[in-house]
Design a protein around this motif. Sequence first.
Motif, PDB file in Angstrom:
ATOM      1  N   ARG A 103       0.846  -1.191   0.000  1.00 28.07           N
ATOM      2  CA  ARG A 103       0.000   0.000   0.000  1.00 28.07           C
ATOM      3  C   ARG A 103       0.884   1.244   0.000  1.00 28.07           C
ATOM      4  O   ARG A 103       1.688   1.452   0.917  1.00 28.07           O
ATOM      5  N   ILE A 104       0.715   2.064  -1.029  1.00 23.24           N
ATOM      6  CA  ILE A 104       1.454   3.321  -1.156  1.00 23.24           C
ATOM      7  C   ILE A 104       0.671   4.374  -0.384  1.00 23.24           C
ATOM      8  O   ILE A 104      -0.485   4.663  -0.701  1.00 23.24           O
ATOM      9  N   ASP A 105       1.296   4.939   0.622  1.00 23.60           N
ATOM     10  CA  ASP A 105       0.572   5.693   1.641  1.00 23.60           C
ATOM     11  C   ASP A 105       0.636   7.196   1.422  1.00 23.60           C
ATOM     12  O   ASP A 105       1.718   7.792   1.414  1.00 23.60           O
ATOM     13  N   PHE A 106      -0.547   7.805   1.271  1.00 25.03           N
ATOM     14  CA  PHE A 106      -0.668   9.263   1.224  1.00 25.03           C
ATOM     15  C   PHE A 106      -1.344   9.793   2.490  1.00 25.03           C
ATOM     16  O   PHE A 106      -1.748  10.955   2.528  1.00 25.03           O
ATOM     17  N   GLU A 107      -1.440   8.953   3.530  1.00 23.65           N
ATOM     18  CA  GLU A 107      -2.109   9.394   4.765  1.00 23.65           C
ATOM     19  C   GLU A 107      -1.094   9.574   5.888  1.00 23.65           C
ATOM     20  O   GLU A 107      -0.109  10.282   5.715  1.00 23.65           O
ATOM     21  N   ASP A 108      -1.277   8.885   7.029  1.00 26.96           N
ATOM     22  CA  ASP A 108      -0.447   9.148   8.200  1.00 26.96           C
ATOM     23  C   ASP A 108       1.045   8.953   7.948  1.00 26.96           C
ATOM     24  O   ASP A 108       1.876   9.721   8.439  1.00 26.96           O
ATOM     25  N   GLY A 109       1.407   7.908   7.193  1.00 24.74           N
ATOM     26  CA  GLY A 109       2.822   7.673   6.929  1.00 24.74           C
ATOM     27  C   GLY A 109       3.443   8.700   6.009  1.00 24.74           C
ATOM     28  O   GLY A 109       4.676   8.778   5.909  1.00 24.74           O
ATOM     29  N   TYR A 110       2.611   9.482   5.354  1.00 24.25           N
ATOM     30  CA  TYR A 110       3.064  10.494   4.401  1.00 24.25           C
ATOM     31  C   TYR A 110       2.966  11.892   4.978  1.00 24.25           C
ATOM     32  O   TYR A 110       3.842  12.736   4.789  1.00 24.25           O
ATOM     33  N   GLY A 111       1.870  12.157   5.693  1.00 32.49           N
ATOM     34  CA  GLY A 111       1.703  13.451   6.348  1.00 32.49           C
ATOM     35  C   GLY A 111       1.058  14.501   5.464  1.00 32.49           C
ATOM     36  O   GLY A 111       0.631  14.233   4.339  1.00 32.49           O
ATOM     37  N   SER A 112       0.981  15.707   5.995  1.00 24.84           N
ATOM     38  CA  SER A 112       0.380  16.831   5.269  1.00 24.84           C
ATOM     39  C   SER A 112       1.452  17.556   4.470  1.00 24.84           C
ATOM     40  O   SER A 112       2.482  17.955   5.014  1.00 24.84           O
ATOM     41  N   ARG A 113       1.202  17.712   3.199  1.00 23.92           N
ATOM     42  CA  ARG A 113       2.121  18.417   2.305  1.00 23.92           C
ATOM     43  C   ARG A 113       1.334  19.469   1.540  1.00 23.92           C
ATOM     44  O   ARG A 113       0.106  19.476   1.540  1.00 23.92           O
ATOM     45  N   SER A 114       2.044  20.346   0.879  1.00 25.28           N
ATOM     46  CA  SER A 114       1.372  21.302  -0.001  1.00 25.28           C
ATOM     47  C   SER A 114       0.769  20.543  -1.176  1.00 25.28           C
ATOM     48  O   SER A 114       1.195  19.427  -1.518  1.00 25.28           O
ATOM     49  N   ASP A 115      -0.239  21.159  -1.812  1.00 23.46           N
ATOM     50  CA  ASP A 115      -0.846  20.524  -2.976  1.00 23.46           C
ATOM     51  C   ASP A 115       0.189  20.265  -4.060  1.00 23.46           C
ATOM     52  O   ASP A 115       0.183  19.201  -4.710  1.00 23.46           O
ATOM     53  N   ALA A 116       1.078  21.203  -4.254  1.00 25.93           N
ATOM     54  CA  ALA A 116       2.097  21.043  -5.298  1.00 25.93           C
ATOM     55  C   ALA A 116       2.997  19.843  -4.993  1.00 25.93           C
ATOM     56  O   ALA A 116       3.344  19.065  -5.894  1.00 25.93           O
ATOM     57  N   GLU A 117       3.377  19.684  -3.720  1.00 31.39           N
ATOM     58  CA  GLU A 117       4.256  18.575  -3.367  1.00 31.39           C
ATOM     59  C   GLU A 117       3.542  17.229  -3.509  1.00 31.39           C
ATOM     60  O   GLU A 117       4.104  16.269  -4.054  1.00 31.39           O
ATOM     61  N   GLU A 118       2.287  17.155  -3.045  1.00 27.61           N
ATOM     62  CA  GLU A 118       1.576  15.885  -3.169  1.00 27.61           C
ATOM     63  C   GLU A 118       1.280  15.566  -4.627  1.00 27.61           C
ATOM     64  O   GLU A 118       1.385  14.398  -5.039  1.00 27.61           O
ATOM     65  N   ASP A 119       0.931  16.574  -5.416  1.00 27.75           N
ATOM     66  CA  ASP A 119       0.717  16.329  -6.846  1.00 27.75           C
ATOM     67  C   ASP A 119       1.993  15.781  -7.488  1.00 27.75           C
ATOM     68  O   ASP A 119       1.946  14.861  -8.329  1.00 27.75           O
ATOM     69  N   GLY A 120       3.133  16.341  -7.091  1.00 23.88           N
ATOM     70  CA  GLY A 120       4.405  15.858  -7.628  1.00 23.88           C
ATOM     71  C   GLY A 120       4.691  14.426  -7.225  1.00 23.88           C
ATOM     72  O   GLY A 120       5.194  13.628  -8.025  1.00 23.88           O
TER      73      GLY A 120
END
Length: 404
Positions: A103-120
């Motif tokens: 599972r590729i994690d965009f939640e707790d293991g990833y944390g809060s990022r800017s929209d630009a960073e998460e889009d990247g």
Amino acid sequence: MNLSVSSTDDLSERVLSASAEHAAHFPGAATGRQPVHTVYVPADRFSRTTAADFGAEALRLFNNHTPGAGSFGTAFDIDADIAGMVRQRVAAKLAGDPIEDLRIDFEDGYGSRSDAEEDGDVTQVVEAVAAAYQVKELPHFWGIRIKSFAEGGHERAMRTLDGFLTSLRDRLGRLPGGFVITFPKVVMPEHVAVFADYLSRLESALGLPGGILRFEVQIETTESIINHRGEIGLRAILDAAAGRLNAAHFGVFDYTAACGLPPDQQRLDHPACDFARNIMQVSLAATGVRLSDGSTNVVPRNDGADEVNRTWAVHSAHVAHSLRHGFYQGWDLHPAHLPSRYAMVYAYHLDGVDEVIGRVRAWQEQAAGEDHGMLDEPATIRALTDRLRRAVDCGALDESALPA
């Protein structure tokens, strides 16, 4: 008889109607292979070689700290009679198929990022997934975990999933099999209903077959066990998923924290977790929804013997606890968790396996009219055959060993 057959026709119709309604709500246990674990990797750390890298590091720790059957049996408290066989099969698993579900994690293991960073990071993940798929290095089961709707992350979650699936479609022209979405921190079934509706719209927009996007929920809030009306909450969550729910995964740390347990008691084998898991089992039995246990947060601080063996001791105990309670899948967070996961799962399946096979064969022969003195019920035989099938699926047992 005191009543004519015709006078009971209405009663038979009512019986059949009740049976049909029961079948609609309880279609039966899930079929097909279930992974023994799900490995979570933060999205910004995922690459094409993640599965192989985990396996290589796990195998290095395994060989360094359990070089033979004796040390292996001691490390994982496995009987000497089967330690050599279990060790051999664990080594082969780590070398050839180390991660069953990723599972590729965009939640707790990833944390809060800017929209630009998460889009990247979404773009980078798509490229890595596509590359892994093209060289057949994508695990059999895989997917992404999005942010929780309960914490105001719904717009970001939908943007991430849309961006990921759109880019992957454009990159590969298809959605590789085994894909599942993890929907975390469920607090209200209405959130699940909104997500299911969103998936339907996304399928239509992307030209995907209806119903192909399926998800699992994380049961890690007290509200998902007992809802705001004081009712058991899981059936409403299942209904809200509109036929898309694959599995329910227990989240140890959010749940134990919500129960007010102190940090030193926030552990998988705490009685509070047993209560929640029992509710999950009873609520979701025979619904086609698989169950998974949570994770162990103990990892080695270095690769010294004390640290690795400390990690293995805690993780092994937790995996054994899950297996005893009927949870055959759990979460792993670190390469060091893979040797202990497979060691305990394989030992569980292989300990006494000859007796299990013998009981199934004796029951088959008894059904054919031969008396072997066995009084197993059909439900027991189903449990035994399920155990054998799980053993084959995960690599603990060869298919040829199964009864016909």
